[in-house]
Design an enzyme around this catalytic site. Structure first.
Site, PDB file in Angstrom:
ATOM      1  N   PRO A 161       4.865   1.861  44.606  1.00 57.80           N
ATOM      2  CA  PRO A 161       4.274   1.382  45.864  1.00 57.80           C
ATOM      3  C   PRO A 161       5.346   1.200  46.941  1.00 57.80           C
ATOM      4  O   PRO A 161       6.478   0.852  46.653  1.00 57.80           O
ATOM      5  CB  PRO A 161       3.657   0.041  45.483  1.00 57.80           C
ATOM      6  N   GLU A 162       4.991   1.490  48.172  1.00 57.01           N
ATOM      7  CA  GLU A 162       5.901   1.275  49.297  1.00 57.01           C
ATOM      8  C   GLU A 162       5.396   0.063  50.091  1.00 57.01           C
ATOM      9  O   GLU A 162       4.388  -0.546  49.744  1.00 57.01           O
ATOM     10  CB  GLU A 162       5.966   2.533  50.160  1.00 57.01           C
ATOM     11  N   LYS A 219      28.111   2.633  59.352  1.00 59.56           N
ATOM     12  CA  LYS A 219      28.120   3.065  57.943  1.00 59.56           C
ATOM     13  C   LYS A 219      28.613   4.486  57.749  1.00 59.56           C
ATOM     14  O   LYS A 219      28.970   4.875  56.648  1.00 59.56           O
ATOM     15  CB  LYS A 219      26.710   2.938  57.341  1.00 59.56           C
ATOM     16  N   ARG A 265       2.918   0.765  32.195  1.00 55.70           N
ATOM     17  CA  ARG A 265       4.248   1.196  31.749  1.00 55.70           C
ATOM     18  C   ARG A 265       5.229   0.044  31.598  1.00 55.70           C
ATOM     19  O   ARG A 265       6.357   0.249  31.166  1.00 55.70           O
ATOM     20  CB  ARG A 265       4.792   2.250  32.712  1.00 55.70           C
ATOM     21  N   HIS A 274      -4.138  -3.003  29.624  1.00 53.30           N
ATOM     22  CA  HIS A 274      -2.713  -3.280  29.810  1.00 53.30           C
ATOM     23  C   HIS A 274      -2.477  -4.623  30.493  1.00 53.30           C
ATOM     24  O   HIS A 274      -1.499  -4.788  31.218  1.00 53.30           O
ATOM     25  CB  HIS A 274      -2.052  -2.141  30.571  1.00 53.30           C
TER      26      HIS A 274
END
Ligand SMILES: [Zn+2]
Length: 286
Positions: A2-3, A160, A117, A96
């Protein structure tokens, strides 16, 4: 994975269905789901009991439930397949189901953490004076945070001496931008993913951040993107923003701007999708 928009959808769901309820008891059905809580499952359950949940909070993809009148918060790691579901008590346990939290009120629903998972999990952490779980105190604000500083981001990114997509995925510069939304924003901004950040002007950075926010807000508006049938939001509905993606996953399909076939290149164990015409590679490879 998920974002930010998906996680924000979950956060909103939790705010509506779980905030301000007091924990009656927590039941850990699989110790792996609380493995990040070093003191173990019993300690985890014990520490939740009797505490009222505050307003669910998020920074980037990190989501947590503050426990009122404590300096602690429950951090949720959704991992690849983690789901937070609010279910009526009588709904049979999911195959699950890993953690179940019941509340003292008579609303008839409980919070469930389901994870096929088990890469995800829940853990309890001390909070900083800002209310952040201590383990994520170093994570930068995300672009939807009203306190995100565009100017500071521009300067830090240039300093950076990196490339633009690496910068977008660097959690110390900006949080919550994952691979999918980075590709989408770069396509909208007509920037190649390997563009050195040192070559970005202030207006270009501002434009890019605008596209990042637009992409995220569009995803939020439809309830998050789902690429994985396992991802379901707190109310059990999956998102459908994937149908409106312009770059990610479109290898070989015509660019929606110029019709040139989109390309995919391996990038840091992932993929970058881009239009070779709209997003010209930089002349000098950094
Ligand atoms: Zn194009």
């Amino acid at each position: 994975m998920p974002e930010l928009p998906e996680v924000e959808v979950v956060r909103r769901g939790l705010e509506r269905w779980v905030a301000h309820r007091t924990v009656a008891d927590a039941e850990v059905l699989h110790p792996r789901a609380v493995r990040r809580h070093i003191a173990g499952p019993d300690d985890f359950a014990h520490r939740l009991k009797g505490h009222r949940v505050g307003t669910p909070s998020r920074r980037g993809k990190y989501l947590w439930l503050p426990l009122e009148d404590t300096d602690q918060a429950v951090l949720a790691h959704l991992g690849m397949s983690g789901q937070l579901l609010v279910q009526p008590h009588e709904t049979p346990a999911e195959k699950h189901l890993r953690v179940r939290v019941r509340f003292t009120d008579a609303l008839g629903t409980e919070l469930r953490f389901v994870d096929q998972r088990t890469f995800g999990g829940l853990s309890l952490h001390e909070t900083t004076p800002d209310g952040l779980p201590d383990v994520i105190a170093h994570i930068a604000r995300d672009p939807l945070d009203p306190l995100f500083d565009d100017e500071a981001f521009h300067l830090a990114m240039r300093r950076k001496r990196t490339t633009v997509k690496r910068a977008l995925l660097d959690q110390s510069l900006i949080s919550g931008v994952g691979n999918i939304y980075a590709d989408e924003a770069l396509w909208r901004a007509r920037l190649h993913y390997e563009r050195p950040t040192a070559t970005l002007t202030r207006p270009r950075t501002t434009e890019l951040l605008g596209h990042v926010r637009d992409v995220m807000n569009a995803a939020l508006a439809v309830g998050g993107t789902s690429f994985d049938s396992l991802y379901v939001n707190v109310n059990g509905e999956s998102g459908y923003f994937d149908r409106s993606l312009d770059a990610y996953g479109r290898e070989g399909l015509p660019c929606r701007r110029c019709a040139t076939p989109m390309r995919r290149r391996p990038w840091m164990n992932r993929s970058s999708y881009f239009c070779p015409k709209c997003q010209r590679p930089p002349r000098i490879t950094p």
